[in-house]
Design a protein around this motif. Structure first.
Motif, PDB file in Angstrom:
ATOM      1  N   ALA A 819       0.731  -1.228  -0.099  1.00 38.99           N
ATOM      2  CA  ALA A 819       0.071   0.088  -0.005  1.00 38.99           C
ATOM      3  C   ALA A 819       0.745   1.281  -0.020  1.00 38.99           C
ATOM      4  N   LEU A 820       1.833   1.376   0.627  1.00 37.21           N
ATOM      5  CA  LEU A 820       2.733   2.444   0.711  1.00 37.21           C
ATOM      6  C   LEU A 820       3.580   2.839  -0.510  1.00 37.21           C
ATOM      7  N   PHE A 821       3.419   1.667  -1.470  1.00 36.72           N
ATOM      8  CA  PHE A 821       3.998   2.363  -2.727  1.00 36.72           C
ATOM      9  C   PHE A 821       3.020   2.262  -3.987  1.00 36.72           C
ATOM     10  N   GLU A 822       1.632   1.837  -3.573  1.00 33.10           N
ATOM     11  CA  GLU A 822       0.804   1.890  -4.579  1.00 33.10           C
ATOM     12  C   GLU A 822      -0.346   2.720  -4.363  1.00 33.10           C
ATOM     13  N   ILE A 823      -0.735   3.208  -3.145  1.00 30.91           N
ATOM     14  CA  ILE A 823      -1.858   4.021  -2.747  1.00 30.91           C
ATOM     15  C   ILE A 823      -1.312   5.184  -2.052  1.00 30.91           C
ATOM     16  N   TYR A 824      -1.194   6.350  -2.552  1.00 26.55           N
ATOM     17  CA  TYR A 824      -0.714   7.530  -2.044  1.00 26.55           C
ATOM     18  C   TYR A 824      -1.351   8.772  -2.689  1.00 26.55           C
ATOM     19  N   GLU A 825      -1.691   9.948  -1.698  1.00 25.23           N
ATOM     20  CA  GLU A 825      -2.601  10.854  -2.523  1.00 25.23           C
ATOM     21  C   GLU A 825      -2.043  11.351  -3.572  1.00 25.23           C
ATOM     22  N   GLY A 826      -2.897  11.670  -4.791  1.00 25.72           N
ATOM     23  CA  GLY A 826      -2.563  11.996  -5.922  1.00 25.72           C
ATOM     24  C   GLY A 826      -1.932  10.905  -6.969  1.00 25.72           C
ATOM     25  N   GLY A 827      -1.614   9.744  -6.503  1.00 30.83           N
ATOM     26  CA  GLY A 827      -1.037   8.699  -6.966  1.00 30.83           C
ATOM     27  C   GLY A 827      -2.000   7.928  -8.188  1.00 30.83           C
ATOM     28  N   ILE A 828      -1.467   7.211  -9.467  1.00 31.76           N
ATOM     29  CA  ILE A 828      -2.114   6.730 -10.240  1.00 31.76           C
ATOM     30  C   ILE A 828      -2.175   4.890  -9.749  1.00 31.76           C
ATOM     31  N   GLN A 860       5.352   7.115  -9.766  1.00 22.37           N
ATOM     32  CA  GLN A 860       6.206   6.200  -9.261  1.00 22.37           C
ATOM     33  C   GLN A 860       6.746   6.844  -7.849  1.00 22.37           C
ATOM     34  N   PRO A 861       6.599   6.134  -6.932  1.00 27.74           N
ATOM     35  CA  PRO A 861       6.995   6.646  -5.368  1.00 27.74           C
ATOM     36  C   PRO A 861       8.285   6.990  -5.584  1.00 27.74           C
ATOM     37  N   ARG A 862       8.505   7.974  -4.743  1.00 25.62           N
ATOM     38  CA  ARG A 862       9.989   8.435  -4.135  1.00 25.62           C
ATOM     39  C   ARG A 862      10.103   7.877  -2.819  1.00 25.62           C
ATOM     40  N   ASP A 863      10.957   7.198  -2.582  1.00 24.23           N
ATOM     41  CA  ASP A 863      11.017   6.279  -1.246  1.00 24.23           C
ATOM     42  C   ASP A 863      12.311   5.799  -0.971  1.00 24.23           C
ATOM     43  N   PHE A 864      12.639   5.431   0.248  1.00 24.75           N
ATOM     44  CA  PHE A 864      13.950   4.740   0.743  1.00 24.75           C
ATOM     45  C   PHE A 864      13.557   3.806   1.742  1.00 24.75           C
ATOM     46  N   THR A 865      14.224   2.696   1.914  1.00 20.31           N
ATOM     47  CA  THR A 865      14.064   1.785   3.139  1.00 20.31           C
ATOM     48  C   THR A 865      15.386   1.866   3.673  1.00 20.31           C
ATOM     49  N   ASN A 866      15.544   1.878   4.933  1.00 18.28           N
ATOM     50  CA  ASN A 866      16.846   1.771   5.822  1.00 18.28           C
ATOM     51  C   ASN A 866      16.702   0.573   6.602  1.00 18.28           C
ATOM     52  N   VAL A 867      17.568  -0.453   6.473  1.00 18.95           N
ATOM     53  CA  VAL A 867      17.725  -1.458   7.065  1.00 18.95           C
ATOM     54  C   VAL A 867      18.979  -1.279   7.996  1.00 18.95           C
ATOM     55  N   LEU A 892      13.698  -1.757  10.590  1.00 21.62           N
ATOM     56  CA  LEU A 892      13.140  -1.472   9.206  1.00 21.62           C
ATOM     57  C   LEU A 892      12.380  -0.150   9.011  1.00 21.62           C
ATOM     58  N   LYS A 893      12.752   0.615   8.173  1.00 22.62           N
ATOM     59  CA  LYS A 893      12.276   1.969   8.046  1.00 22.62           C
ATOM     60  C   LYS A 893      12.034   2.279   6.666  1.00 22.62           C
ATOM     61  N   THR A 894      10.785   2.271   6.304  1.00 18.72           N
ATOM     62  CA  THR A 894      10.423   2.721   4.939  1.00 18.72           C
ATOM     63  C   THR A 894       9.454   4.137   4.893  1.00 18.72           C
ATOM     64  N   LEU A 895      10.090   4.976   3.957  1.00 15.11           N
ATOM     65  CA  LEU A 895       9.174   6.205   3.785  1.00 15.11           C
ATOM     66  C   LEU A 895       9.214   6.719   2.541  1.00 15.11           C
ATOM     67  N   VAL A 896       7.990   6.868   2.248  1.00 17.06           N
ATOM     68  CA  VAL A 896       7.511   7.439   0.855  1.00 17.06           C
ATOM     69  C   VAL A 896       7.407   8.831   0.865  1.00 17.06           C
ATOM     70  N   TYR A 897       8.278   9.732   0.236  1.00 16.27           N
ATOM     71  CA  TYR A 897       8.301  11.081   0.657  1.00 16.27           C
ATOM     72  C   TYR A 897       7.711  11.840  -0.297  1.00 16.27           C
ATOM     73  N   GLY A 898       7.266  11.191  -1.763  1.00 12.33           N
ATOM     74  CA  GLY A 898       6.999  11.985  -2.635  1.00 12.33           C
ATOM     75  C   GLY A 898       6.480  11.097  -3.875  1.00 12.33           C
ATOM     76  N   TYR A 899       6.290  11.552  -4.973  1.00 18.09           N
ATOM     77  CA  TYR A 899       6.211  10.683  -6.171  1.00 18.09           C
ATOM     78  C   TYR A 899       6.627  11.603  -7.413  1.00 18.09           C
ATOM     79  N   PHE A 900       6.979  10.853  -8.508  1.00 17.53           N
ATOM     80  CA  PHE A 900       6.969  11.443  -9.745  1.00 17.53           C
ATOM     81  C   PHE A 900       5.795  11.026 -10.668  1.00 17.53           C
ATOM     82  N   PRO A 916       3.397   8.804   6.967  1.00 17.34           N
ATOM     83  CA  PRO A 916       4.086   8.525   8.216  1.00 17.34           C
ATOM     84  C   PRO A 916       5.165   7.296   7.649  1.00 17.34           C
ATOM     85  N   PRO A 917       6.068   7.200   8.125  1.00 17.33           N
ATOM     86  CA  PRO A 917       6.987   6.074   8.046  1.00 17.33           C
ATOM     87  C   PRO A 917       6.460   4.906   8.370  1.00 17.33           C
ATOM     88  N   TRP A 918       6.741   3.553   7.613  1.00 17.72           N
ATOM     89  CA  TRP A 918       6.270   2.332   8.251  1.00 17.72           C
ATOM     90  C   TRP A 918       7.511   1.887   8.755  1.00 17.72           C
TER      91      TRP A 918
END
Length: 1096
Positions: A819-828, A860-867, A892-900, A916-918
């Motif tokens: 969901a973090l990478f597929e459903i974010y406000e404004g995303g397709i 396309q989400p702009r994100d990163f995951t720290n392990v 593990l911390k994943t943050l989607v901070y925007g999209y292209f 919010p981060p996951w």
């Protein structure tokens, strides 16, 4: 019979950014981190036209042209100038009326439609002259009040443009109105403009052409026209007029509106006024004929790298002794048209009648289901109280097989009223008691056996006492962690059956072709008396296997790159479906599946083949149960011509006759998955086709270069870990609740049981072991066979709210991790190839609302995951090395901070998000790269991120349970960033379990020295130059193995093992391209009190 090799060509592989992967609009690579600059492909050697070719072109310029071509050249030069100017202004529309007006202004004469068609015929790969949906001209929606938006929110989603925007219905069969298409005229882009400064990113902001670049672009296109005319004149036979030939060819290039009646008649007719209907399956052309047609198509550009032919094979029939009863023979004839049995079927049925357990491992669609259905009929004829359990890995497969058995029973006199029932998570609670009391055969899965049947064994005693047969289909599906859990569930099940007095149950399992089926069944079932049947007596039709590599966009100008692999796959699929060939297109991930469906929808609409579009659907995980059942019904009934699917249909669901399989990219499941998918075609012994469309990833190109491995390389053994204490203890806790354990139960659970019972379970005064109180009253709820159960977001279409009779409807459920990478406000969001914009996401209620809209971009989400290693629980030495390995808690911390917003692989907008981060925790193991080695690589110009990433893959490639471990794959967008990255990662090889503590990382940690030595030896001995699947590449790498260095991996492995570094591994001269450091020295991780170093 071995396949015929019908020609093969190989091309050298370079590790570089892919240009063919992903969809026609975008691939699936992750986007760069926050603050990164626009992107460009990584530095590579550009292919160049040879001197001989240049000399030939100059020589051709001397050819005398007929005056007609000089006039046509003037038209082309005017058109070229206008469109080059449009290229430098990316927001200019390229509709034919606009372009025509500008060209006519330069020519001082009218621009005729026929002239443009002649240019299209002359330069088919350069000139784009076609009707497209009007929506494809939109860059991105903007509201009328966009100028009033505050500066702080200028990149936030704006829904005003979509709430009133006209969009086609969400119904598949709806057709857009005529005015929704416009005629465009454009030329293929030869110039990349100003390059982005990020050399790892697959997408780039649209380039702005400088005046000098625009001039070069015009000159290059004019040269291309000159060459095309010279080629036409040279190829024209003596006595023929090249002008007449060109004008005749141009007639096929005059565009017609897709929804005009002449276009429908043209596209759906055979050229003589007759309707061009799709042939019925029985009358479709042969595969060999269709391949011949493909090779003659205008768009065929030597994509075929390898072709193999597996010749047809006759079936082998024998008599069953003792024979089947007359009623069973009648049932087989009436329900399946089966009048005889193949050798493998007879061998299996005979073995079961002799009281033996059986595993049969034969090809797809070889009639394996008959092997366990016929014995059930025999048991029921002998004793109507007999029962049987059929276990399947997926609900779809269970539904399919249940229908087949019910039909067989209904056709068998005396057994018509036998009750067959599905008992899975979708079975209503009010029906379950009736099923337990009256059903003779249940269709279920191991999850239900574990969580519902065994914990309530007292309610199932009638059924279990009369149990004659347990059939497990697709046994190869159960391996690694899932298979290790299932092995313990089966042992619990056998123990309960024995306790109720039934030691007579037989076990039969079916599997795809695997390396050691007998041993795999012994590991799963814990039994020894097994008849192994691998000789396949079923007939098979001829099968053609093609390896297909997308061509260069323009062979004369390689700088344009290669065609999209998705475009190639969908074009092949359309070509096959138009000839009545039923096709399944396999995609690796859900997003690619939907992009492929979207591409097919657009292409078939543009061709006017709505008759075909109505018979194409996508099928993947996440769809509602209602949608899944509807698609399965459509497929099974033969209504569908094409299915676009993920590996959800990789297993043996009977979705009707499939003539062809297209695999878009090499599957993440490796060779076993590849062959399973390829086997889905030709399920009725007719000729069939399998096509592997290679993407540009190193793994795909490896098989393009070495296609023999696709057919000859053995699959790896299926792994079952019976010594995993974490898994064993979990099932002992469950078994103790089903009935108390004694040490005699070692017969089922093995020698590790005693230690775990003494230390983990509760022992009573009589010596019985019971479930520990902390897991009561339902210990099975603490154990999930497939990893931790994820929460899901409901995806709700609210497009019709506010309309008469309009309601909201749930179209999908998406796991949190997706969901973090597929459903974010404004995303397709794409569903069945239709686009929706995400209006609002509520993380509290786990719901996203969508609006149906037509847009020409994806997001396309702009994100990163720290392990990050957080706490050390154990430390272990490494053999003959001063270094150590660590095991403990990983955060593990994943943050989607925007999209292209992305269109045609170009960024058209960047939007910031505040989500919010996951954050979650799991267990993992890690090894730190020594600081001197890190400094050595940095000082010698080597990229530490490439070395670490390749070493992580090398380690996992030598660990048997690696499919259940993840690592921190390095992202090219970050590692090749032109400016310094703010996210510095520690120089550490880290591995973790994505679904919690299943005991897998403990296993790797305990054997770390052996795995490291094995990985080192494999990398050092591998003959490849830059890395391959045998050493440092992984088919499951989500970043495509792009950030990788075989030499760097070997340096790290040697350092971890305390071995001297070979100076030949260090480059003599540092690479010229500057790479900023993204890796820093690792710091120690806090250990829990009392941790001691364990010996290697």
């Amino acid at each position: 019979m071995p396949p015929k090799d019908v020609g093969s060509t190989s091309r050298p592989r370079k590790r570089k950014q892919p240009s063919t992967s992903g969809g026609s609009e975008a691939g699936t690579s992750a986007a760069p981190e926050k603050g990164s600059e626009p992107a460009k492909p990584p530095t590579r050697k550009k292919l160049k036209v040879t001197k001989a070719a240049i000399a030939k072109a100059k020589q051709q310029e001397a050819i005398e042209w007929p005056e007609y071509f000089n006039s046509l050249f003037k038209v082309f030069k005017a058109l070229n100038t206008v469109l080059a100017f449009c290229s430098s202004r990316k927001n200019f529309a390229i509709t034919f009326p606009v372009v025509r007006q500008s060209v006519e202004g330069l020519l001082k004469q009218p621009l005729e439609l026929a002239q443009v068609a002649e240019l299209k015929a002359l330069l088919p790969d350069i000139v784009r002259f076609a009707y497209i949906p009007r929506i494809d001209l939109r860059i991105h929606g903007q509201s009328q009040d966009s100028s009033k938006r505050s500066k702080a929110r200028e990149n936030s989603p704006d829904y005003a443009a979509f709430s009133t925007a006209r969009s086609s219905s969400s119904k598949v069969e709806d057709v857009p109105d005529e005015d929704e298409h416009v005629l465009i005229l454009d030329l293929a882009e030869n110039s990349k403009g100003k390059k982005s400064s990020n050399p790892g990113f697959i997408y780039a902001v649209p380039p702005a052409l400088t005046p000098d670049a625009m001039k070069k672009l015009v000159v290059k296109r004019n040269e291309r026209f000159t060459q095309a005319v010279n080629e036409l004149l040279e190829a024209t036979p003596t006595g023929d007029d090249p002008v007449v030939l060109l004008q005749a060819a141009a007639r096929d290039h005059i565009p017609i509106h897709p929804y005009s009646q002449p276009f429908v008649e043209l596209t759906q007719s055979g050229g003589k006024g007759k309707q061009r209907a799709v042939p019925e399956p029985a009358h479709r052309p042969t595969i060999d004929f269709v391949i011949g047609e493909i090779l003659e198509q205008e768009w065929y550009k030597e994509q075929l790298e390898d072709r193999r032919i597996f010749e047809a094979k006759e079936g082998q029939i024998v008599e069953l002794d003792p024979p089947l009863s007359a009623t069973i023979l009648q049932a087989l004839q009436d329900s399946r048209r089966i009048s005889s049995l193949y050798t493998h079927q007879v061998a299996a049925i005979s073995a079961l009648s002799q009281g033996k357990n059986v595993i049969i491992s034969t090809s797809t669609a070889s009639g394996k289901s008959v092997i366990y259905q016929v014995p059930v009929l025999r048991f029921l004829e002998e004793d109507h109280s007999s029962t049987a359990i059929f276990v399947y890995p997926t609900k779809a497969l269970a539904q399919d097989q249940r229908a087949a058995l019910e039909q067989l029973l209904f056709s068998c006199p005396g057994l018509e009223h036998t009750r067959v029932a599905t008992y899975d998570g979708d079975t209503p609670q009010e029906q379950r008691a009736s099923i337990r009391e009256t059903a003779s055969v249940i269709f279920t899965n191991f999850d239900m056996l574990h969580a519902s049947i065994l914990p309530h064994e007292d309610l199932w005693r009638r059924f279990l006492k009369s149990l004659k047969l347990v059939a497990v289909d697709e046994l190869h599906y159960y391996s690694n962690t899932l298979g290790s859990h299932v092995a313990q569930v089966v042992r619990r099940f056998r123990r309960v059956c024995a306790a109720v007095g039934n030691r007579r149950s037989l076990f039969v399992s079916c599997s795809a072709t695997v390396s050691n089926p007998g041993q795999h069944m012994r590991n799963i079932f814990g039994i020894d008396d097994i008849e192994v049947i691998t000789e396949d007596g079923a007939p098979s039709g001829r099968k053609d296997f093609l390896v297909w590599n997308p061509p260069l966009i323009d062979a004369i100008d390689p700088s344009l790159g290669r065609q999209s692999s998705m475009s190639e796959a969908t074009r092949l699929m359309r070509f096959l479906m138009a000839r009545g060939i039923r096709v399944i297109l396999f995609c690796k991930i859900r997003k690619t599946c939907e992009l492929a469906m979207k591409t097919l929808r657009a292409e078939l609409t543009a061709e006017g083949r709505l008759d075909i579009l109505d018979r194409v659907m996508s099928y993947r995980g996440g769809y509602s149960q209602h949608d899944r059942r509807r698609i399965e019904k459509e497929a099974f009934s033969g209504n569908l011509l094409g299915i676009v699917a993920t590996n959800a249909l990789e297993l043996g669901v009977d979705i009707g006759v499939l003539d062809a399989v297209i695999m878009l990219g090499f599957p993440m499941g490796g060779l076993a998955s590849f062959r399973q998918q390829a086997g889905r075609a030709g399920r009725r012994a007719r000729d069939a086709l399998a096509v592997f469309v290679a993407e540009a990833w190193p793994v795909d190109q490896h098989f393009v270069k070495y296609p023999n491995e696709l057919f000859d390389k053995p699959t790896e053994d299926l792994i079952i870990d019976l010594d995993n204490k974490v898994i064993l203890e979990a099932h002992l806790q469950c078994a103790g609740q089903e009935m108390p354990l004694t040490l005699e139960d070692e017969t089922y659970f093995g020698p590790l049981m005693k230690e775990l019972c003494e230390t983990r379970l509760a022992k009573d005064k009589d010596g019985w072991y019971h479930t520990h109180p902390k897991f009561l009253p339902f210990p099975a709820k603490h154990v999930t066979l497939r990893g931790a159960e994820e929460e899901k977001y409901s995806v709700v279409d609210v497009s019709n709210l506010g309309k008469p009779g309009g309601t909201a409807r749930i179209i999908e459920e998406v796991e949190v991790s997706r969901a973090l990478f597929e459903i974010y406000e404004g995303g397709i969001f794409i569903h069945q190839g239709l686009t929706f914009i995400v209006r609002e996401v509520s993380h509290d209620s786990k719901m996203a609302t969508l609006l149906r809209t037509d847009v020409n971009w994806i997001t396309q989400p702009r994100d990163f995951t720290n392990v990050d290693a957080a706490q050390t629980y154990r430390i272990r030495g490494i053999k003959e090395s001063p270094l150590r390995a660590f095991y403990g808690r990983v955060e593990l911390k994943t943050l989607v901070y925007g999209y292209f917003k992305i269109r045609n692989k170009a960024i058209i907008d960047a939007v910031d998000l505040d989500t919010p981060p996951w954050e979650r925790e799991t267990t993992g193991m890690w090894m730190d790269v020594p600081k001197p080695i890190l400094e050595l690589m940095q000082n010698s110009g080597m990229n530490p991120a490439e070395a670490i990433h390749a070493a992580e893959h090398a380690f996992l490639n030598r660990f048997a349970l690696a499919t259940d471990l993840n690592t921190e794959c390095k992202v090219p967008e970050k590692e090749y960033k032109a400016s310094s990255s703010q996210r510095k990662r520690p120089a550490r090889l880290i591995f973790y379990e994505p679904t919690g503590n299943g005991g897998i990382t403990v296993k790797a940690f305990d054997h770390v020295s052996d795995i490291l030595i094995d990985a080192h030896d494999r990398v050092e001995s591998c003959q490849c130059e830059e890395g391959c699947m045998a050493c440092v590449d992984s088919p499951s790498c989500k970043e495509g193995n792009l950030v990788s260095s075989k030499a760097g991996a070997l340096i790290i492995l040697k350092a971890l093992l305390g071995r001297p570094i070979d100076v030949d591994l260090i480059p003599e001269q540092p690479p010229s391209n500057t790479v900023h450091d993204t890796v820093v020295a690792a710091t120690s991780v806090k250990a829990t009190e009392g941790v001691r170093v364990e010996a290697a």
